[in-house]
Design a protein around this motif. Sequence first.
Motif, mmCIF file in Angstrom:
data_model
loop_
_atom_site.group_PDB
_atom_site.id
_atom_site.type_symbol
_atom_site.label_atom_id
_atom_site.label_comp_id
_atom_site.label_asym_id
_atom_site.label_seq_id
_atom_site.Cartn_x
_atom_site.Cartn_y
_atom_site.Cartn_z
ATOM 1 N N LEU A 19 0.810 -2.166 3.044
ATOM 2 C CA LEU A 19 -0.498 -1.660 2.622
ATOM 3 C C LEU A 19 -0.696 -1.563 1.110
ATOM 4 C CD1 LEU A 19 -0.751 1.261 5.192
ATOM 5 C CD2 LEU A 19 -1.918 -0.946 5.308
ATOM 6 N N TRP A 20 0.361 -1.498 0.319
ATOM 7 C CA TRP A 20 0.171 -1.184 -1.087
ATOM 8 C C TRP A 20 -0.349 -2.334 -1.926
ATOM 9 C CZ3 TRP A 20 5.883 0.507 -2.002
ATOM 10 C CH2 TRP A 20 6.712 -0.587 -2.106
ATOM 11 N N GLY A 21 -0.334 -3.539 -1.439
ATOM 12 C CA GLY A 21 -0.839 -4.685 -2.207
ATOM 13 C C GLY A 21 -2.281 -4.538 -2.651
ATOM 14 N N VAL A 22 -3.126 -3.933 -1.847
ATOM 15 C CA VAL A 22 -4.538 -3.771 -2.221
ATOM 16 C C VAL A 22 -4.741 -2.670 -3.264
ATOM 17 C CG1 VAL A 22 -5.398 -4.646 -0.022
ATOM 18 C CG2 VAL A 22 -5.002 -2.198 -0.299
ATOM 19 N N HIS A 23 -3.707 -1.861 -3.517
ATOM 20 C CA HIS A 23 -3.813 -0.764 -4.473
ATOM 21 C C HIS A 23 -3.086 -1.054 -5.784
ATOM 22 C CE1 HIS A 23 -5.605 1.688 -1.365
ATOM 23 N NE2 HIS A 23 -4.643 1.279 -0.555
ATOM 24 N N VAL A 24 -2.454 -2.220 -5.908
ATOM 25 C CA VAL A 24 -1.701 -2.577 -7.102
ATOM 26 C C VAL A 24 -2.515 -3.563 -7.922
ATOM 27 C CG1 VAL A 24 0.404 -3.696 -7.932
ATOM 28 C CG2 VAL A 24 0.493 -2.166 -5.970
ATOM 29 N N PHE A 25 -2.616 -3.318 -9.209
ATOM 30 C CA PHE A 25 -3.387 -4.181 -10.104
ATOM 31 C C PHE A 25 -2.524 -5.308 -10.653
ATOM 32 C CE2 PHE A 25 -5.339 0.087 -10.516
ATOM 33 C CZ PHE A 25 -6.545 -0.215 -9.912
ATOM 34 N N SER A 26 -2.056 -6.168 -9.762
ATOM 35 C CA SER A 26 -1.218 -7.302 -10.135
ATOM 36 C C SER A 26 -1.338 -8.357 -9.041
ATOM 37 C CB SER A 26 0.244 -6.850 -10.258
ATOM 38 O OG SER A 26 1.065 -7.938 -10.583
ATOM 39 N N ASP A 27 -0.997 -9.594 -9.394
ATOM 40 C CA ASP A 27 -1.045 -10.664 -8.398
ATOM 41 C C ASP A 27 0.115 -10.589 -7.410
ATOM 42 O OD1 ASP A 27 -3.331 -11.642 -9.584
ATOM 43 O OD2 ASP A 27 -2.238 -13.046 -10.858
ATOM 44 N N THR A 28 1.228 -10.015 -7.834
ATOM 45 C CA THR A 28 2.395 -9.898 -6.968
ATOM 46 C C THR A 28 2.955 -8.479 -7.026
ATOM 47 O OG1 THR A 28 3.900 -10.566 -8.725
ATOM 48 C CG2 THR A 28 3.058 -12.317 -7.300
ATOM 49 N N VAL A 29 3.620 -8.098 -5.970
ATOM 50 C CA VAL A 29 4.296 -6.804 -5.906
ATOM 51 C C VAL A 29 5.771 -7.071 -5.628
ATOM 52 C CG1 VAL A 29 4.457 -4.590 -4.726
ATOM 53 C CG2 VAL A 29 2.228 -5.687 -5.006
ATOM 54 N N ALA A 30 6.628 -6.725 -6.587
ATOM 55 C CA ALA A 30 8.066 -6.960 -6.433
ATOM 56 C C ALA A 30 8.826 -5.659 -6.172
ATOM 57 C CB ALA A 30 8.614 -7.638 -7.684
ATOM 58 N N THR A 31 8.119 -4.586 -5.938
ATOM 59 C CA THR A 31 8.737 -3.282 -5.711
ATOM 60 C C THR A 31 9.304 -3.205 -4.295
ATOM 61 O OG1 THR A 31 7.134 -2.289 -7.200
ATOM 62 C CG2 THR A 31 8.325 -0.796 -5.743
ATOM 63 N N ARG A 32 10.466 -2.594 -4.180
ATOM 64 C CA ARG A 32 11.114 -2.428 -2.884
ATOM 65 C C ARG A 32 11.150 -0.944 -2.559
ATOM 66 N NH1 ARG A 32 16.624 -1.621 -1.313
ATOM 67 N NH2 ARG A 32 17.158 -1.500 -3.510
ATOM 68 N N LEU A 33 10.740 -0.593 -1.365
ATOM 69 C CA LEU A 33 10.801 0.795 -0.905
ATOM 70 C C LEU A 33 12.068 0.945 -0.072
ATOM 71 C CD1 LEU A 33 9.300 3.510 -0.781
ATOM 72 C CD2 LEU A 33 8.246 2.709 1.327
ATOM 73 N N ALA A 34 12.950 1.836 -0.491
ATOM 74 C CA ALA A 34 14.248 1.976 0.163
ATOM 75 C C ALA A 34 14.505 3.434 0.528
ATOM 76 C CB ALA A 34 15.355 1.485 -0.762
ATOM 77 N N PRO A 35 15.231 3.660 1.608
ATOM 78 C CA PRO A 35 15.598 5.039 1.948
ATOM 79 C C PRO A 35 16.573 5.601 0.917
ATOM 80 C CG PRO A 35 16.633 3.488 3.455
ATOM 81 C CD PRO A 35 15.732 2.695 2.565
#
Length: 53
Positions: A19-35
């Motif tokens: 879901l976070w792609g529509v809220h990020v002001f960039s063409d790509t999202v390289a962030t990883r969500l980890a426990p």
Amino acid sequence: MLGGGLGNIARLYANVPRLWGVHVFSDTVATRLAPPVHGDSSGVRGAAWLWPG
């Protein structure tokens, strides 16, 4: 990383990155969500590293 009780909600690791792609002001999202590696205490451990002393 999600700390505290949020780190225990398994469905967040699948749903949030989808879901976070529509809220990020960039063409790509390289962030990883980890426990959190250290469980519920990860936030406290991180804060301790910031303490000057």
